[in-house]
Design a protein around this motif. Sequence first.
Motif, short mmCIF file in Angstrom:
data_model
loop_
_atom_site.label_atom_id
_atom_site.label_comp_id
_atom_site.label_asym_id
_atom_site.label_seq_id
_atom_site.Cartn_x
_atom_site.Cartn_y
_atom_site.Cartn_z
N SER A 103 0.86 -1.18 0.00
CA SER A 103 0.00 0.00 0.00
C SER A 103 0.89 1.23 0.00
CB SER A 103 -0.91 0.01 1.24
OG SER A 103 -1.73 -1.13 1.26
N ASN A 104 0.82 2.01 -1.06
CA ASN A 104 1.74 3.12 -1.28
C ASN A 104 0.96 4.43 -1.32
OD1 ASN A 104 3.40 5.10 -2.72
ND2 ASN A 104 4.75 3.41 -3.27
N TYR A 105 1.39 5.38 -0.51
CA TYR A 105 0.80 6.73 -0.56
C TYR A 105 1.87 7.73 -0.97
CZ TYR A 105 -0.61 11.37 0.79
OH TYR A 105 -0.84 12.73 0.77
N GLN A 106 1.56 8.53 -1.98
CA GLN A 106 2.47 9.57 -2.45
C GLN A 106 1.69 10.86 -2.62
OE1 GLN A 106 5.75 9.77 -3.13
NE2 GLN A 106 6.29 7.65 -2.68
N ILE A 110 4.59 10.66 -8.62
CA ILE A 110 4.04 9.39 -9.06
C ILE A 110 4.89 8.29 -8.43
CG2 ILE A 110 3.54 7.91 -11.05
CD1 ILE A 110 1.86 10.45 -10.97
N PRO A 111 4.30 7.27 -7.81
CA PRO A 111 5.10 6.18 -7.23
C PRO A 111 6.05 5.57 -8.26
CG PRO A 111 2.82 6.00 -6.54
CD PRO A 111 2.85 7.07 -7.60
N GLY A 112 7.23 5.18 -7.80
CA GLY A 112 8.23 4.62 -8.70
C GLY A 112 7.74 3.42 -9.49
N PHE A 159 -2.41 1.98 -4.58
CA PHE A 159 -1.68 3.25 -4.71
C PHE A 159 -2.64 4.41 -4.46
CE2 PHE A 159 0.55 0.24 -7.46
CZ PHE A 159 1.87 0.40 -7.06
N LEU A 160 -2.32 5.23 -3.49
CA LEU A 160 -3.04 6.47 -3.24
C LEU A 160 -2.13 7.60 -3.70
CD1 LEU A 160 -4.47 5.83 0.36
CD2 LEU A 160 -5.64 5.56 -1.84
N VAL A 211 4.93 3.87 2.75
CA VAL A 211 4.55 2.60 2.16
C VAL A 211 4.30 1.59 3.27
CG1 VAL A 211 5.18 0.75 0.56
CG2 VAL A 211 6.01 3.08 0.16
N LEU A 212 3.26 0.80 3.13
CA LEU A 212 2.98 -0.32 4.03
C LEU A 212 3.17 -1.62 3.26
CD1 LEU A 212 -0.24 1.09 5.70
CD2 LEU A 212 1.89 0.59 6.90
N LEU A 213 3.88 -2.56 3.86
CA LEU A 213 4.14 -3.85 3.22
C LEU A 213 3.67 -4.98 4.12
CD1 LEU A 213 7.86 -3.29 2.15
CD2 LEU A 213 5.86 -3.02 0.69
N GLU A 214 3.24 -6.07 3.51
CA GLU A 214 2.96 -7.29 4.26
C GLU A 214 3.53 -8.46 3.48
OE1 GLU A 214 -0.77 -9.94 5.99
OE2 GLU A 214 -0.99 -7.76 5.79
N THR A 215 4.32 -9.29 4.15
CA THR A 215 4.95 -10.43 3.50
C THR A 215 4.05 -11.65 3.57
OG1 THR A 215 6.04 -11.31 5.47
CG2 THR A 215 7.17 -9.53 4.30
#
Length: 270
Positions: A103-106, A110-112, A159-160, A211-215
């Motif tokens: 989950s990406n917030y920018q 623009i996110p990479g 992506f937000l 950024v939030l990550l979950e494996t």
Amino acid sequence: MSATSNTPPPMAWRYCGNQIKLWRTRAGVSREDLARDAGYSVESVRSMEAGRRRPSRHLLDIADELCGAKGILAAGEEFLRPEKYPDFAEDYMRYEAEAVILSNYQNQLIPGLLQTEETARALMNSYWPRMDDETVEERVAARLDRQNLLSTPTKSFCFLIGEAALRHPLGSTEAQQRQLRHLLAAGAPRHVTIQVVPARDAHPGLDGPFVLLETADHIRLGYEEGQTTGLLYSDPSKVSVLSQRHEMILRQALAPEASARFIDKLAEEQ
């Protein structure tokens, strides 16, 4: 990397430069002779031997031949290639590749993972201190290579993106239009969600991107990046704060379908 920055030159530069000097001295080859045969100034050779400048492949090849190193010096070129990512981002890149939920917030960029080559190159070329051309090419290629993650349907991407990032052209009008169209294409698969955060109300995301990550093992991580550093952490309390902020931002974002219409309209206005 600039030799005039506060960051020490990479160890590989210093090691390879020192090896050139040691082999040259052992073979009885003067710095002037090496500079003449390589077509460099004596000061350039001195800087490369001292590790202040990255020893070029050309200099390594010439020194290898002059000093009878039999390929040992030339082999050093492999270790002088630019790093794909800044040092502070390497841990994040490893976990990004392993994550099953991202989950990406920018709010400004623009996110990479969603950038076109034109956008990525424009950003790399704007860095200061300036990166050399080889590093720019390596970093752009690495960013585009990361985008292969989006083709894995068993991963989930959210992506937000702040409205300001969508309205901020980083090149020509045509390049901006291509970037917006690229977002529409990238958001088409059902495992990729792109939502626009309108620039109308205050919300927790105004303090900066994250950024939030979950494996696959259900390890949850948070990542925040600034001008010269990145912070990756798994502390549950900190990750919880980011998760709560993400939820609050999500409440103000346009729905995916409305976001697509918003981006499409912006592209038409270019």
